[in-house]
Design an enzyme around this catalytic site. Sequence first.
Site, PDB file in Angstrom:
ATOM      1  N   ASP A 172       0.815  -1.221   0.000  1.00  0.00           N
ATOM      2  CA  ASP A 172       0.000   0.000   0.000  1.00  0.00           C
ATOM      3  C   ASP A 172       0.848   1.270   0.000  1.00  0.00           C
ATOM      4  O   ASP A 172       0.638   2.183   0.796  1.00  0.00           O
ATOM      5  CB  ASP A 172      -0.938  -0.010   1.210  1.00  0.00           C
ATOM      6  CG  ASP A 172      -2.057   1.037   1.087  1.00  0.00           C
ATOM      7  OD1 ASP A 172      -2.328   1.490  -0.036  1.00  0.00           O
ATOM      8  OD2 ASP A 172      -2.652   1.389   2.127  1.00  0.00           O
ATOM      9  N   GLU A 202       2.325  -2.542  -5.184  1.00  0.00           N
ATOM     10  CA  GLU A 202       2.142  -1.128  -4.817  1.00  0.00           C
ATOM     11  C   GLU A 202       3.409  -0.539  -4.182  1.00  0.00           C
ATOM     12  O   GLU A 202       3.359   0.142  -3.155  1.00  0.00           O
ATOM     13  CB  GLU A 202       0.924  -0.923  -3.912  1.00  0.00           C
ATOM     14  CG  GLU A 202      -0.384  -0.936  -4.672  1.00  0.00           C
ATOM     15  CD  GLU A 202      -1.566  -0.394  -3.875  1.00  0.00           C
ATOM     16  OE1 GLU A 202      -1.377   0.512  -3.029  1.00  0.00           O
ATOM     17  OE2 GLU A 202      -2.688  -0.882  -4.109  1.00  0.00           O
ATOM     18  N   ASP A 312      -1.362  -9.617  -5.457  1.00  0.00           N
ATOM     19  CA  ASP A 312      -2.694  -9.071  -5.189  1.00  0.00           C
ATOM     20  C   ASP A 312      -3.508  -9.256  -6.455  1.00  0.00           C
ATOM     21  O   ASP A 312      -3.402  -8.479  -7.400  1.00  0.00           O
ATOM     22  CB  ASP A 312      -2.571  -7.589  -4.814  1.00  0.00           C
ATOM     23  CG  ASP A 312      -3.935  -6.935  -4.562  1.00  0.00           C
ATOM     24  OD1 ASP A 312      -4.956  -7.654  -4.616  1.00  0.00           O
ATOM     25  OD2 ASP A 312      -3.975  -5.711  -4.337  1.00  0.00           O
TER      26      ASP A 312
END
Length: 412
Positions: A172, A202, A312
């Site tokens: 994130d 990310e 992900d």
Amino acid sequence: MYFTASFRLSIVSPMLPPRPLPARRAPERQPGRAVPPPPSAAAMEEAAQPAPSSPPAELKREQGDEDEEALQVAKRRKVLCSEFAAITSSDAAVARRFLASSDWHMERALNAYFDPPRDTEAAAGGAAPACADSGGCIDLTADATTSHASVNSENSPQKDDSNFSLITWNIDGLDLGNLKDRARGVCTYLALYSPDVVFLQEVIPPYLPLLQMKAGNYTIIPGNIDEYFTAIMLKKSRVKLLKHEIIPFPTTAMKRNLLVVHVSISGIELCLMTSHLESTKNHSKERIKQLQIVLNEMQKVSETTTVIFGGDTNLRDSEVTKLGNLPDNIKDVWEFLGKPQHCRYTWDTQSNTNLNAAYKCKMRFDRVYFRPALEEGHFIPRSMDLIGLEKLECGRFPSDHWGILCNFDVIL
């Protein structure tokens, strides 16, 4: 902080025609005072010289180019300050000071911030940056790491050729809140578990030099270098890099791709893949297309090589069903291990409060697939666990996703 570029403007008055000189009258002689002599011919000639002419057009153009270049430099430095402040959770003044003293080189500036010379600090009587105040900077330059998380050689897992460990984690990086604290949290888990391979999603540009600095015992292969991207980390002491490639997703609207790395572990070749498939429910069709590309690439690899994909995926089970489920020779590790409930949901807005989401949702977005080799040199999943479940001192989790830790048995 704002940076202003210095502009030099040449203001040139327009030339006016010479005005006629009024007739001079001889000064009246006053008693007791001498009459000044008339000006010499040289003085009159000097006074009659024309005003300086305007600079040539070429000089003006050069001056304009210099001003434009100065403006671009100022803009670039402003961007660097913003990135530095984001990764260090500092302000623009601190960012400018460290970057300027490092000749505006981001990696050197981050090194100076996170690992300042101790003798310099003592001599200056100043405080160390936030990560140095408790000796809490995680140094991953050695397999046995000591830190504030009490990670040391005694309780670190002992590696042998019969075990292989892997972590996949969307960290994130797009959330800039508490980014430095959360980055340190990720490094803490890497130091704790010392995995052989790490899949990250990310990752953002300021995060990459921090990982390169803190994870000196890993080879880091990024899937891109702009905006946000994936990366694969390989422990140098265990994993030998053979080759890598980036396979684009032709119709992605979110700059997603597939990162493929071929490695050798204990003389056994292994193919590793990671990706961050298209996000949100509205992009289901594109996500299914991307999953099909992943599965096709897994099938292209030689049958004598084990293939492991993790990342992900943003997948819903119904989307895998629409694709006709996984091929018979490709296994979902979670399902292969009997669907253990403790590691089912990797994105849980009820337990993970990083998003402060008003809705409550649990999804198995992060997945690990493997295709075993047909011949000798097998990697067989043994266990799966979630990591990143503890809040950091800043009151947030390292990421809005839980990470996945997988252990494999290596059969030579």
